[in-house]
Design an enzyme around this catalytic site. Structure first.
Site, PDB file in Angstrom:
ATOM      1  N   ARG A  19       7.050   5.000   6.229  1.00  0.00           N
ATOM      2  CA  ARG A  19       7.367   3.529   5.885  1.00  0.00           C
ATOM      3  C   ARG A  19       8.674   2.914   6.510  1.00  0.00           C
ATOM      4  O   ARG A  19       9.458   3.154   5.839  1.00  0.00           O
ATOM      5  CB  ARG A  19       6.850   2.871   4.573  1.00  0.00           C
ATOM      6  N   HIS A  65      -0.102  -1.588  10.206  1.00  0.00           N
ATOM      7  CA  HIS A  65      -0.300  -1.114   8.682  1.00  0.00           C
ATOM      8  C   HIS A  65      -1.670  -0.405   8.933  1.00  0.00           C
ATOM      9  O   HIS A  65      -2.678  -1.064   8.126  1.00  0.00           O
ATOM     10  CB  HIS A  65      -0.272  -2.255   7.617  1.00  0.00           C
ATOM     11  N   GLN A  72      -3.719   0.637   5.533  1.00  0.00           N
ATOM     12  CA  GLN A  72      -4.188  -0.570   4.804  1.00  0.00           C
ATOM     13  C   GLN A  72      -5.616  -0.835   5.605  1.00  0.00           C
ATOM     14  O   GLN A  72      -6.446  -0.861   4.636  1.00  0.00           O
ATOM     15  CB  GLN A  72      -3.295  -1.720   4.909  1.00  0.00           C
ATOM     16  N   ASP A 109      -2.390 -12.384   3.449  1.00  0.00           N
ATOM     17  CA  ASP A 109      -0.957 -11.631   3.399  1.00  0.00           C
ATOM     18  C   ASP A 109       0.045 -12.635   3.176  1.00  0.00           C
ATOM     19  O   ASP A 109       0.128 -13.830   3.296  1.00  0.00           O
ATOM     20  CB  ASP A 109      -0.959 -10.580   4.429  1.00  0.00           C
ATOM     21  N   CYS A 169      -4.153  -7.599   1.112  1.00  0.00           N
ATOM     22  CA  CYS A 169      -3.524  -5.911   0.988  1.00  0.00           C
ATOM     23  C   CYS A 169      -2.724  -5.801  -0.343  1.00  0.00           C
ATOM     24  O   CYS A 169      -2.439  -4.704  -0.710  1.00  0.00           O
ATOM     25  CB  CYS A 169      -2.797  -5.707   2.219  1.00  0.00           C
ATOM     26  N   ARG A 197      -7.470   2.619  -0.750  1.00  0.00           N
ATOM     27  CA  ARG A 197      -6.123   3.089   0.008  1.00  0.00           C
ATOM     28  C   ARG A 197      -6.293   4.772  -0.287  1.00  0.00           C
ATOM     29  O   ARG A 197      -5.683   5.487   0.545  1.00  0.00           O
ATOM     30  CB  ARG A 197      -5.061   2.659  -0.418  1.00  0.00           C
TER      31      ARG A 197
END
Ligand code: CP
Ligand code: NVA
Length: 308
Positions: free
Chosen positions: A102, A129, A132, A219, A259, A287
């Site tokens: 990440r 991402h 996700q 988001d 998310c 996830r």
């Protein structure tokens, strides 16, 4: 499938095969069926940004699969002090069986993959991402049973989440509508690709985008790394919110996904968030299952190749 750098690298068939394995792994976990497909394998997890879900789900995921995971924070590794990613890749490839990273730049993830000799998984960059979105797709299929004919609407910043949702949803046959303020559109390469498919619309009008949506998604207004812009963004994004009046133009059975982490009364009201908490927390759970599928697909195949 050698790495998971971005969903644009995957075909519909590859995405669906990950989702099918994720469903199987979820079943096995729920029924206490041992699934040690990565016995003895070790995943390194490089974090240049904070995380709750990604860190915990990858670490637990490796444990569930019979392997182990190492948390490598940039705060205490030489990578964080400027050791080149090219060297880090070649060193870590000699200890580990896979790396989840990440970080900020997508290029760093691509460089890790180019210089390393083990599978690299993108655990979020400023650009994408993918982990996700695999969990999101898994959740959509669980609640809606299909992707075909479904419309996902994204409200807010044209960020990493928005980029990956556009690609992932369109690849599996969904339509995608995005509403974001002028100047905060998704990356130009993603918009150009999506427009070519004929399954994408981009507008500044949240009501136009949300009309007849099957899935509404949002988001945060300011992502990790954009903290200095947070106050300015509160002004720019005011109105880019999932609330009950927006829900009224979507399909009556529309689901809501986020998310997480969520900022109530900014991108989503507490009322809508709580009304759809069942979907949102199933999404968070997924996830774990979706990433375990990615780990098995990438690290088990790699193992077989190496052992020939
Ligand atoms: N959604 C997500 O990636 O959460 P974390 O930042 O907690 O990992
Ligand atoms: N867009 C957010 C997603 C967090 C999971 C960020 O990058 O901070």
């Amino acid at each position: 499938m050698k790495h998971l750098l971005k969903l644009g690298d995957y075909s519909e068939k590859e995405i669906l095969s990950i989702l099918n394995l994720a469903d199987q792994l979820k079943y096995e976990k729920k029924h206490n069926i041992e699934h040690h497909y990565l016995k003895g394998k070790t995943l390194g997890m490089i974090f240049a940004k904070s995380s709750t879900r990604t860190r915990v789900s990858f670490e637990v995921g490796m444990y569930d699969l019979g392997g182990s995971a190492l948390f490598l924070s940039n705060a205490n590794t030489q990578l964080g002090r400027g050791e080149p990613v090219e060297d880090t890749a070649r060193v870590l490839s000699r200890y580990l069986d896979g790396i989840m990273i990440r970080t900020f730049d997508q290029e760093e993830v691509e460089t890790l993959a180019n210089y390393g000799s083990i599978p690299i998984i993108n655990g979020l960059t400023d650009y994408a991402h993918p982990c996700q979105v695999l969990a999101d797709l898994m959740t959509i299929r669980e609640f809606k049973n299909t992707f075909k004919g479904m419309k996902l609407t994204f409200i807010g910043d044209g960020n990493n989440m928005c980029n990956s949702l556009i690609v992932g949803c369109i690849k599996v046959g969904m339509d995608v509508a995005v509403a974001c303020p002028k100047g905060y559109e998704p990356d130009a390469d993603i918009v150009a690709w999506a427009k070519e498919t004929g399954k994408f619309t981009l507008t500044t009008d949240i009501y136009e985008a949300a009309k007849d949506a099957d899935v509404l998604y949002t988001d945060v207004w300011a992502s990790m790394g954009e903290e200095a812009e947070a106050e300015e963004r509160k002004k720019v994004f005011a109105g880019y919110q999932i609330n009950s009046s927006l829900m009224a133009v979507a399909k009556p059975d529309a689901m809501v996904l986020h998310c997480l982490p969520a900022h109530r009364e900014e991108e989503i009201t507490a009322e809508v968030f709580e009304a759809h908490s069942e979907e949102i927390f199933e999404e968070a759970e997924n996830r774990l299952h979706a990433q375990k599928a990615v780990l098995v697909k990438l690290m088990k195949e790699q193992y077989q190749e190496n052992s020939k």
